[in-house]
Design an enzyme around this catalytic site. Structure first.
Site, mmCIF file in Angstrom:
data_model
loop_
_atom_site.group_PDB
_atom_site.id
_atom_site.type_symbol
_atom_site.label_atom_id
_atom_site.label_comp_id
_atom_site.label_asym_id
_atom_site.label_seq_id
_atom_site.Cartn_x
_atom_site.Cartn_y
_atom_site.Cartn_z
ATOM 1 N N TYR A 171 0.836 -1.214 0.000
ATOM 2 C CA TYR A 171 0.000 0.000 0.000
ATOM 3 C C TYR A 171 0.872 1.266 0.000
ATOM 4 C CZ TYR A 171 -3.772 3.170 1.422
ATOM 5 O OH TYR A 171 -4.691 4.201 1.490
ATOM 6 N N LYS A 175 1.148 4.237 -2.909
ATOM 7 C CA LYS A 175 0.845 5.663 -2.706
ATOM 8 C C LYS A 175 2.081 6.527 -2.975
ATOM 9 C CE LYS A 175 -3.512 5.096 -1.673
ATOM 10 N NZ LYS A 175 -4.578 5.529 -2.580
HETATM 11 P P1 NAI Z 1 -13.656 2.106 0.622
HETATM 12 O O1 NAI Z 1 -13.250 0.695 0.812
HETATM 13 O O2 NAI Z 1 -14.747 2.677 1.454
HETATM 14 O O3 NAI Z 1 -14.009 2.370 -0.903
HETATM 15 C C1 NAI Z 1 -13.236 1.850 -1.935
HETATM 16 C C2 NAI Z 1 -13.968 2.039 -3.237
HETATM 17 O O4 NAI Z 1 -13.097 1.592 -4.289
HETATM 18 C C3 NAI Z 1 -15.252 1.245 -3.381
HETATM 19 O O5 NAI Z 1 -16.222 2.032 -4.060
HETATM 20 C C4 NAI Z 1 -14.866 0.068 -4.275
HETATM 21 O O6 NAI Z 1 -15.936 -0.401 -5.109
HETATM 22 C C5 NAI Z 1 -13.813 0.712 -5.144
HETATM 23 N N1 NAI Z 1 -12.885 -0.225 -5.760
HETATM 24 C C6 NAI Z 1 -12.101 -1.157 -5.164
HETATM 25 N N2 NAI Z 1 -11.401 -1.825 -6.091
HETATM 26 C C7 NAI Z 1 -11.750 -1.293 -7.300
HETATM 27 C C8 NAI Z 1 -11.384 -1.563 -8.627
HETATM 28 N N3 NAI Z 1 -10.492 -2.509 -8.927
HETATM 29 N N4 NAI Z 1 -11.974 -0.836 -9.609
HETATM 30 C C9 NAI Z 1 -12.891 0.122 -9.332
HETATM 31 N N5 NAI Z 1 -13.261 0.423 -8.077
HETATM 32 C C10 NAI Z 1 -12.699 -0.287 -7.082
HETATM 33 O O7 NAI Z 1 -12.303 2.932 0.839
HETATM 34 P P2 NAI Z 1 -11.993 4.477 1.103
HETATM 35 O O8 NAI Z 1 -11.414 4.593 2.429
HETATM 36 O O9 NAI Z 1 -13.125 5.326 0.725
HETATM 37 O O10 NAI Z 1 -10.773 4.667 0.085
HETATM 38 C C11 NAI Z 1 -10.854 5.440 -1.086
HETATM 39 C C12 NAI Z 1 -9.457 5.920 -1.424
HETATM 40 O O11 NAI Z 1 -8.960 6.729 -0.363
HETATM 41 C C13 NAI Z 1 -8.421 4.816 -1.623
HETATM 42 O O12 NAI Z 1 -7.562 5.157 -2.686
HETATM 43 C C14 NAI Z 1 -7.658 4.833 -0.320
HETATM 44 O O13 NAI Z 1 -6.345 4.354 -0.474
HETATM 45 C C15 NAI Z 1 -7.681 6.301 -0.002
HETATM 46 N N6 NAI Z 1 -7.429 6.648 1.388
HETATM 47 C C16 NAI Z 1 -8.292 6.256 2.374
HETATM 48 C C17 NAI Z 1 -8.044 6.632 3.681
HETATM 49 C C18 NAI Z 1 -8.912 6.250 4.817
HETATM 50 O O14 NAI Z 1 -8.469 6.406 5.974
HETATM 51 N N7 NAI Z 1 -10.122 5.741 4.590
HETATM 52 C C19 NAI Z 1 -6.872 7.458 4.004
HETATM 53 C C20 NAI Z 1 -6.009 7.763 2.898
HETATM 54 C C21 NAI Z 1 -6.309 7.381 1.642
HETATM 55 C C1 BGC Z 2 -5.267 3.939 4.974
HETATM 56 C C2 BGC Z 2 -6.054 3.824 6.256
HETATM 57 C C3 BGC Z 2 -5.316 4.491 7.401
HETATM 58 C C4 BGC Z 2 -4.878 5.889 7.030
HETATM 59 C C5 BGC Z 2 -3.995 6.530 8.104
HETATM 60 C C6 BGC Z 2 -4.916 5.368 4.731
HETATM 61 O O1 BGC Z 2 -4.186 5.503 3.560
HETATM 62 O O2 BGC Z 2 -6.034 3.415 3.895
HETATM 63 O O3 BGC Z 2 -6.263 2.455 6.563
HETATM 64 O O4 BGC Z 2 -6.170 4.552 8.537
HETATM 65 O O5 BGC Z 2 -4.151 5.865 5.819
HETATM 66 O O6 BGC Z 2 -2.966 5.673 8.524
#
Ligand code: NAI
Ligand code: BGC
Length: 273
Positions: A171, A175
């Site tokens: 991961y 990033k």
């Molecule tokens: P989530 O798990 O709630 O949503 C992920 C979304 O990505 C879902 O809509 C899913 O259908 C879609 N997805 C997964 N694989 C896919 C694929 N192969 N093709 C198309 N869509 C796909 O996760 P979240 O937290 O909303 O994450 C969204 C973005 O934010 C990610 O890039 C994650 O790395 C990033 N992020 C999240 C953080 C957090 O703390 N939640 C912090 C920093 C970054």
């Molecule tokens: C990760 C989360 C995590 C956050 C802060 C994100 O990029 O997807 O799991 O909580 O970074 O560490």
């Protein structure tokens, strides 16, 4: 952020593709774009009902949206996504490269499949979608009545583009790659009036990190990493993305906007060191 410039909605007349918009940050971002007057293409991997819920929320607020399933790591499915967007709304002005996953493992136990899967979705997916978006921006050319820029891309990065993360090597590497992909595209396409920026969230309450917030003990531990002492909500990130995609940030190119309550400020050094 004011919702309007010169009396019209901030993103009126613009078409945005938000990948991974059926959940978490992507969903909140898609809804925020709809609220700012953009037409929204809601991409997701699977689970039509969740994508319908995003579309329904946008429509209920008076916006326009469609859903298009597709795996961002598959070239043919990304081509289809952009073709569907153009069929429905004529072109694309903004890409939010949001879809992302975690498959965590101690490094010595990490399988090649876990490594590849995360790199494929988080980094190759951003490459494929950015390439499709940029091709469309260049094909369409300027529309100064719609936006000062020919096109805008917002990459969903993470604080882990800079903070190493034991047990999450795939991961963090993905990033780190997103950061340099973002900066390289900003350098390569600035002269064509295409802006490319990233948002780096800290811990945001979504299904991806449920283990970090679902019980009191984990949440308490998480707070030691966040000077602002609260977990982020998807809406905290969504408005930052909208700003980066709007003309309000027209002179911002190749940067990362950190939205993390101070997680990147070495909180362990408070009263220490
Ligand atoms: P989530 O798990 O709630 O949503 C992920 C979304 O990505 C879902 O809509 C899913 O259908 C879609 N997805 C997964 N694989 C896919 C694929 N192969 N093709 C198309 N869509 C796909 O996760 P979240 O937290 O909303 O994450 C969204 C973005 O934010 C990610 O890039 C994650 O790395 C990033 N992020 C999240 C953080 C957090 O703390 N939640 C912090 C920093 C970054
Ligand atoms: C990760 C989360 C995590 C956050 C802060 C994100 O990029 O997807 O799991 O909580 O970074 O560490």
């Amino acid at each position: 952020m004011a919702g309007k410039t010169e009396g019209k909605p901030l993103l009126e007349g613009q078409v945005v593709v938000v990948t991974g918009a059926s959940s978490g940050i992507g969903r909140a971002t898609a809804v925020a774009f709809g609220g700012h007057g953009a037409k929204v293409v809601v991409n997701y991997l699977s689970g039509d009902e969740a994508a319908d819920a995003t579309v329904g929320e946008i429509e209920a607020a008076g916006g326009e949206a469609i859903r298009v399933a597709g795996d961002v790591s598959r070239e043919d499915q990304v081509e289809r996504l952009f073709a569907k967007a153009a069929d429905a709304f004529g072109t694309v002005h903004i890409l939010v490269n949001n879809a992302g996953i975690q498959q965590d493992a101690p490094f010595e136990k990490m399988t090649l499949d876990q490594w590849r899967k995360v790199i494929d979705v988080n980094l190759t997916g951003q490459f494929l979608c950015a390439r499709a978006a940029i091709r469309e921006f260049l094909r369409r050319g300027p529309q100064p009545e719609v936006s000062k820029a020919v096109g805008k891309i917002v990459s969903m990065s993470s604080v882990h583009q800079a903070i190493p993360w034991a047990g999450h090597a795939n991961y963090a590497a993905s990033k780190g790659g997103v950061m340099l992909l973002t900066e390289t595209l900003a350098q390569e396409f600035g002269h064509r009036k295409i802006r490319v920026n990233a948002v780096a969230p800290g811990a945001i309450r979504t299904p991806i990190n449920r283990g970090a917030w679902e019980d009191e003990e984990s949440l308490k531990e998480l707070m030691t990493l966040i000077p602002y002492r609260r977990i982020g909500e998807p809406a905290d990130v969504a408005e930052a993305v909208c700003w980066l995609a709007s003309d309000l940030s027209d002179y911002v190119n190749g940067t990362t906007l950190v939205v993390d309550g101070g997680m990147m400020l070495y909180p362990g050094f408070r009263g220490n060191g």
